[in-house]
Motif scaffolding. Structure first.
Motif, PDB file in Angstrom:
ATOM      1  N   PRO A 110       0.837  -1.207   0.000  1.00  0.00           N
ATOM      2  CA  PRO A 110       0.000   0.000   0.000  1.00  0.00           C
ATOM      3  C   PRO A 110       0.873   1.259   0.000  1.00  0.00           C
ATOM      4  CG  PRO A 110       0.075  -0.944   2.199  1.00  0.00           C
ATOM      5  CD  PRO A 110       0.887  -1.855   1.325  1.00  0.00           C
ATOM      6  N   VAL A 111       1.687   1.382  -1.045  1.00  0.00           N
ATOM      7  CA  VAL A 111       2.671   2.468  -1.140  1.00  0.00           C
ATOM      8  C   VAL A 111       2.324   3.338  -2.346  1.00  0.00           C
ATOM      9  CG1 VAL A 111       5.104   3.012  -1.517  1.00  0.00           C
ATOM     10  CG2 VAL A 111       4.469   1.056  -0.081  1.00  0.00           C
ATOM     11  N   VAL A 112       2.040   4.595  -2.105  1.00  0.00           N
ATOM     12  CA  VAL A 112       1.699   5.536  -3.189  1.00  0.00           C
ATOM     13  C   VAL A 112       2.982   6.052  -3.825  1.00  0.00           C
ATOM     14  CG1 VAL A 112       0.699   7.797  -3.723  1.00  0.00           C
ATOM     15  CG2 VAL A 112      -0.473   6.232  -2.137  1.00  0.00           C
ATOM     16  N   ILE A 113       2.998   6.034  -5.163  1.00  0.00           N
ATOM     17  CA  ILE A 113       4.201   6.487  -5.863  1.00  0.00           C
ATOM     18  C   ILE A 113       3.990   7.834  -6.544  1.00  0.00           C
ATOM     19  CG2 ILE A 113       3.709   5.248  -8.029  1.00  0.00           C
ATOM     20  CD1 ILE A 113       6.713   4.443  -8.033  1.00  0.00           C
ATOM     21  N   ARG A 114       2.764   8.109  -7.071  1.00  0.00           N
ATOM     22  CA  ARG A 114       2.484   9.398  -7.740  1.00  0.00           C
ATOM     23  C   ARG A 114       1.041   9.815  -7.515  1.00  0.00           C
ATOM     24  NH1 ARG A 114       6.334   7.950 -12.533  1.00  0.00           N
ATOM     25  NH2 ARG A 114       5.146   6.027 -12.574  1.00  0.00           N
ATOM     26  N   ARG A 115       0.801  11.126  -7.562  1.00  0.00           N
ATOM     27  CA  ARG A 115      -0.551  11.696  -7.507  1.00  0.00           C
ATOM     28  C   ARG A 115      -0.681  12.769  -8.580  1.00  0.00           C
ATOM     29  NH1 ARG A 115      -3.004  10.595  -2.392  1.00  0.00           N
ATOM     30  NH2 ARG A 115      -1.502   9.715  -0.908  1.00  0.00           N
ATOM     31  N   TRP A 116      -1.883  12.868  -9.152  1.00  0.00           N
ATOM     32  CA  TRP A 116      -2.210  13.924 -10.116  1.00  0.00           C
ATOM     33  C   TRP A 116      -3.494  14.604  -9.646  1.00  0.00           C
ATOM     34  CZ3 TRP A 116      -0.551   9.083 -11.357  1.00  0.00           C
ATOM     35  CH2 TRP A 116       0.547   8.959 -12.219  1.00  0.00           C
ATOM     36  N   ASP A 117      -3.476  15.921  -9.473  1.00  0.00           N
ATOM     37  CA  ASP A 117      -4.710  16.592  -9.080  1.00  0.00           C
ATOM     38  C   ASP A 117      -5.618  16.759 -10.296  1.00  0.00           C
ATOM     39  OD1 ASP A 117      -3.835  18.835 -10.481  1.00  0.00           O
ATOM     40  OD2 ASP A 117      -3.159  19.900  -8.687  1.00  0.00           O
ATOM     41  N   SER A 118      -6.839  17.217 -10.059  1.00  0.00           N
ATOM     42  CA  SER A 118      -7.824  17.282 -11.146  1.00  0.00           C
ATOM     43  C   SER A 118      -7.383  18.219 -12.260  1.00  0.00           C
ATOM     44  CB  SER A 118      -9.177  17.728 -10.589  1.00  0.00           C
ATOM     45  OG  SER A 118      -9.741  16.698  -9.816  1.00  0.00           O
ATOM     46  N   ALA A 119      -6.736  19.336 -11.900  1.00  0.00           N
ATOM     47  CA  ALA A 119      -6.295  20.285 -12.926  1.00  0.00           C
ATOM     48  C   ALA A 119      -5.293  19.625 -13.871  1.00  0.00           C
ATOM     49  CB  ALA A 119      -5.682  21.512 -12.258  1.00  0.00           C
ATOM     50  N   ALA A 120      -4.378  18.851 -13.315  1.00  0.00           N
ATOM     51  CA  ALA A 120      -3.375  18.175 -14.151  1.00  0.00           C
ATOM     52  C   ALA A 120      -4.038  17.136 -15.058  1.00  0.00           C
ATOM     53  CB  ALA A 120      -2.327  17.512 -13.262  1.00  0.00           C
ATOM     54  N   ILE A 121      -5.020  16.413 -14.509  1.00  0.00           N
ATOM     55  CA  ILE A 121      -5.707  15.389 -15.316  1.00  0.00           C
ATOM     56  C   ILE A 121      -6.493  16.038 -16.454  1.00  0.00           C
ATOM     57  CG2 ILE A 121      -7.395  13.514 -15.274  1.00  0.00           C
ATOM     58  CD1 ILE A 121      -6.743  13.273 -12.220  1.00  0.00           C
ATOM     59  N   LYS A 122      -7.197  17.128 -16.127  1.00  0.00           N
ATOM     60  CA  LYS A 122      -7.980  17.817 -17.168  1.00  0.00           C
ATOM     61  C   LYS A 122      -7.064  18.347 -18.265  1.00  0.00           C
ATOM     62  CE  LYS A 122     -11.626  19.183 -13.961  1.00  0.00           C
ATOM     63  NZ  LYS A 122     -12.130  20.278 -13.104  1.00  0.00           N
ATOM     64  N   SER A 123      -5.898  18.859 -17.860  1.00  0.00           N
ATOM     65  CA  SER A 123      -4.940  19.351 -18.841  1.00  0.00           C
ATOM     66  C   SER A 123      -4.506  18.215 -19.765  1.00  0.00           C
ATOM     67  CB  SER A 123      -3.737  19.942 -18.092  1.00  0.00           C
ATOM     68  OG  SER A 123      -2.701  20.238 -18.986  1.00  0.00           O
ATOM     69  N   GLY A 124      -4.288  17.043 -19.184  1.00  0.00           N
ATOM     70  CA  GLY A 124      -3.894  15.891 -19.987  1.00  0.00           C
ATOM     71  C   GLY A 124      -5.000  15.456 -20.940  1.00  0.00           C
ATOM     72  N   ILE A 125      -6.235  15.477 -20.463  1.00  0.00           N
ATOM     73  CA  ILE A 125      -7.370  15.073 -21.311  1.00  0.00           C
ATOM     74  C   ILE A 125      -7.495  16.007 -22.519  1.00  0.00           C
ATOM     75  CG2 ILE A 125      -9.896  14.946 -21.381  1.00  0.00           C
ATOM     76  CD1 ILE A 125      -9.816  13.973 -18.460  1.00  0.00           C
ATOM     77  N   GLN A 126      -7.210  17.296 -22.290  1.00  0.00           N
ATOM     78  CA  GLN A 126      -7.362  18.269 -23.381  1.00  0.00           C
ATOM     79  C   GLN A 126      -6.197  18.246 -24.378  1.00  0.00           C
ATOM     80  OE1 GLN A 126      -7.833  21.821 -21.051  1.00  0.00           O
ATOM     81  NE2 GLN A 126      -9.948  21.333 -20.487  1.00  0.00           N
ATOM     82  N   ASP A 127      -5.113  17.573 -24.023  1.00  0.00           N
ATOM     83  CA  ASP A 127      -3.934  17.530 -24.903  1.00  0.00           C
ATOM     84  C   ASP A 127      -4.034  16.294 -25.802  1.00  0.00           C
ATOM     85  OD1 ASP A 127      -1.454  17.269 -26.079  1.00  0.00           O
ATOM     86  OD2 ASP A 127      -0.347  17.889 -24.287  1.00  0.00           O
ATOM     87  N   PRO A 128      -4.172  16.488 -27.115  1.00  0.00           N
ATOM     88  CA  PRO A 128      -4.349  15.330 -28.017  1.00  0.00           C
ATOM     89  C   PRO A 128      -3.148  14.395 -28.053  1.00  0.00           C
ATOM     90  CG  PRO A 128      -4.052  17.377 -29.255  1.00  0.00           C
ATOM     91  CD  PRO A 128      -4.201  17.764 -27.825  1.00  0.00           C
ATOM     92  N   ASP A 129      -1.992  14.892 -27.621  1.00  0.00           N
ATOM     93  CA  ASP A 129      -0.799  14.037 -27.644  1.00  0.00           C
ATOM     94  C   ASP A 129      -0.682  13.171 -26.400  1.00  0.00           C
ATOM     95  OD1 ASP A 129       0.041  15.053 -30.080  1.00  0.00           O
ATOM     96  OD2 ASP A 129       1.071  16.740 -29.134  1.00  0.00           O
ATOM     97  N   VAL A 130      -1.505  13.434 -25.397  1.00  0.00           N
ATOM     98  CA  VAL A 130      -1.442  12.687 -24.147  1.00  0.00           C
ATOM     99  C   VAL A 130      -2.448  11.540 -24.182  1.00  0.00           C
ATOM    100  CG1 VAL A 130      -1.950  12.778 -21.673  1.00  0.00           C
ATOM    101  CG2 VAL A 130      -0.610  14.601 -22.740  1.00  0.00           C
ATOM    102  N   LYS A 131      -1.967  10.321 -23.945  1.00  0.00           N
ATOM    103  CA  LYS A 131      -2.845   9.149 -23.981  1.00  0.00           C
ATOM    104  C   LYS A 131      -2.957   8.460 -22.626  1.00  0.00           C
ATOM    105  CE  LYS A 131      -3.638   9.640 -28.347  1.00  0.00           C
ATOM    106  NZ  LYS A 131      -4.953  10.208 -28.764  1.00  0.00           N
ATOM    107  N   ARG A 132      -1.983   8.688 -21.747  1.00  0.00           N
ATOM    108  CA  ARG A 132      -1.993   8.008 -20.449  1.00  0.00           C
ATOM    109  C   ARG A 132      -1.611   8.989 -19.346  1.00  0.00           C
ATOM    110  NH1 ARG A 132      -1.569   2.326 -22.174  1.00  0.00           N
ATOM    111  NH2 ARG A 132      -1.641   1.693 -19.996  1.00  0.00           N
ATOM    112  N   LEU A 133      -2.018   8.652 -18.123  1.00  0.00           N
ATOM    113  CA  LEU A 133      -1.668   9.498 -16.987  1.00  0.00           C
ATOM    114  C   LEU A 133      -0.162   9.698 -16.886  1.00  0.00           C
ATOM    115  CD1 LEU A 133      -3.846   8.520 -13.888  1.00  0.00           C
ATOM    116  CD2 LEU A 133      -3.484  10.808 -14.811  1.00  0.00           C
ATOM    117  N   ARG A 134       0.589   8.640 -17.195  1.00  0.00           N
ATOM    118  CA  ARG A 134       2.042   8.727 -17.059  1.00  0.00           C
ATOM    119  C   ARG A 134       2.651   9.748 -18.005  1.00  0.00           C
ATOM    120  NH1 ARG A 134       4.341   2.598 -16.004  1.00  0.00           N
ATOM    121  NH2 ARG A 134       2.889   2.057 -14.352  1.00  0.00           N
TER     122      ARG A 134
END
Length: 372
Positions: A110-134
C-alpha cells in the motif's frame, strides 16, 4: 530492528488494524470470511520487545489435486515499507509461506508512488498528444516509493510489464480519491466541477432522496446491480456474496459496510456499497437502473456518501479503480472522466508484485492467467 514473524489470532490482528489511522479493507481479518474459496492466515511481525509492529492477511488458493498454494496478500501486508531493512520484514514471510506450501506469493504494497490533481488530469485530457496518466507531469511524486520498488526487484520480486495500468493486477494500481483531511465540506463541494454541482442541485430540486439500507435491502441492491451488469457487460456476483460481506464485515465492526439508495418518487434508481476502515472510506460497488437518469441519482448519492464520510471524521473518500488511460476512445476512459468531476486526485500505487517460490508452478500459473 530485530523482527520475528508468527501466526497471530484474529483478535490480535484486528487490534493491530484498529490501532492504525487506516488500512485497506482487504487486510482486515473479516475479509478472509468474504473470500470463502480461499483459506486464510493472519501474520504478525514483532520487535525484540515483543510488541506487534506489522500484520498481514494471507489468502491461500490451492492448485487442483495437489497441496500447493498461491499465497496472496491483497493491498498488504501492513508493515513499514520505508524501513531500510525491508528484506528483514519480507524474507521471514517468504520462508513461512513456503513452509505452508505456497509455490508463489503475490502482494500489493500500500505504497503511493504518484498523484495527479484534477487540474493536471484535465490538462492531460485536453492535450491530443497525451494518452496516459504517465504522460502527464505528476502533481506529487514520492521518491521513497521508487526506492521500495528498487529494493523489491533486488530481492527477486517480479512485476508484469503492464504493471496493472489497465486493471492487469487483481487490485487496481490506479485509484481516484477525494482528500477530506484539513478541508471544510464547503471546500470539498467547491472542488467539484460545474457539471457535478449542477447535477447535485438538479437531483435535490427533483426530490431525489438518498437513504441508507440494511441487510434486508440487499435483494433490492442485487436487482439494480444485475441491471447494471447487463448494461455494462460484466458477470455479476451473486446476492449471497453481498449478504456474506454484510454479515462478516459488520460482525467485526458494525460500521464496516454500509448500503445506500438514491430514490425518486419511491423508486430506487441507484445504489452503492461503502466500506470503512479507520479514516479511509471506499465507495466499493455501484449500481443503477436504466430509468431515471435525468434526475441524477448517482451524483446525489455520491454527495451524500461523501458528506457522511466527512461527518464520521474520514480523511479520504476513495472512489476505487480507474485505468491510466486518458484516450477518449478507450472504453475505460469514462471511469476517470466521471470521477475527476469530484475534484479529487488520481493516485498510483507501486502495484502488485510476485515472488516465485517454485518457478515451474509459477510459470504454469502465469500461462493459465494469461489465457483466462
Amino acid at each position: 530492528m530485530s523482527l520475528t514473524l508468527r501466526t497471530i489470532s484474529r483478535e490480535q490482528h484486528l487490534a493491530y488494524i484498529q490501532s492504525l489511522s487506516s488500512a485497506s479493507h482487504c487486510q482486515v481479518p473479516a475479509w478472509a470470511d468474504v473470500k470463502t474459496e480461499w483459506r486464510s492466515e493472519s501474520l504478525g511481525w514483532f520487535d525484540k520487545s515483543g510488541e506487534i509492529v506489522g500484520a498481514g492477511l494471507v489468502l491461500y488458493r490451492q492448485l487442483p489435486k495437489i497441496k500447493r498454494y498461491l499465497a496472496y496478500l491483497p493491498e498488504g501486508p501492513v508493515i513499514n515499507w520505508y524501513a531500510p531493512n525491508l528484506s528483514d520484514w519480507l524474507e521471514p514471510m517468504l520462508a513461512h509461506l513456503k513452509q505452508q506450501g505456497a509455490f508463489s506469493v503475490k502482494m500489493g504494497p500500500p505504497v503511493v508512488i504518484r498523484r495527479w490533481d484534477s487540474a493536471a488530469i484535465k490538462s492531460g485530457i485536453q492535450d491530443p498528444d497525451v494518452k496516459r496518466l504517465r504522460d502527464v507531469e505528476a502533481t506529487h511524486i514520492e521518491p521513497r516509493a521508487f526506492e521500495v520498488a528498487d529494493r523489491l526487484r533486488k530481492m527477486g520480486w517480479q512485476q508484469g510489464e503492464d504493471g496493472g495500468a489497465g486493471f492487469g493486477d487483481v487490485q487496481p494500481r490506479y485509484v481516484f480519491q477525494v482528500p477530506l483531511a484539513n478541508r471544510s465540506l464547503e471546500d470539498v463541494l467547491k472542488g467539484f466541477n460545474q457539471l457535478w454541482r449542477r447535477n447535485i442541485k438538479k437531483a435535490d430540486k427533483a426530490g431525489v432522496e438518498v437513504v441508507q439500507g440494511g441487510y434486508e435491502d440487499l435483494a433490492e441492491w442485487q436487482r439494480l446491480y444485475e441491471i447494471t451488469a447487463v448494461r455494462d457487460h460484466f458477470r455479476p456476483r451473486p446476492l449471497s456474496y453481498f449478504q456474506r460481506m454484510w454479515t462478516v464485515l459488520n460482525s467485526e465492526d458494525p460500521n464496516r459496510m454500509r448500503l445506500y439508495f438514491a430514490r425518486h418518487n419511491g423508486v430506487n434508481l441507484s445504489a452503492a456499497t461503502m466500506l470503512v476502515v479507520g479514516g479511509h472510506v471506499w465507495y466499493s460497488y455501484g449500481a443503477s437502473d436504466n430509468i431515471g437518469r435525468e434526475v441524477r441519482p448517482s451524483n446525489a448519492m455520491q454527495w451524500r456518501m461523501l458528506r457522511d464520510s466527512y461527518a464520521m471524521g474520514a480523511t479520504v473518500y476513495d472512489l476505487r479503480g480507474i485505468s491510466d488511460s486518458l484516450d477518449e476512445n478507450d472504453h475505460l476512459f469514462g471511469l476517470i472522466q466521471f470521477k475527476v468531476g469530484t475534484g479529487g486526485e488520481a493516485v498510483e500505487y507501486v502495484g502488485e508484485w510476485d515472488f516465485p517460490l517454485n518457478k515451474v508452478l509459477h510459470k504454469a500459473l502465469d500461462i493459465y492467467m494469461s489465457r483466462r
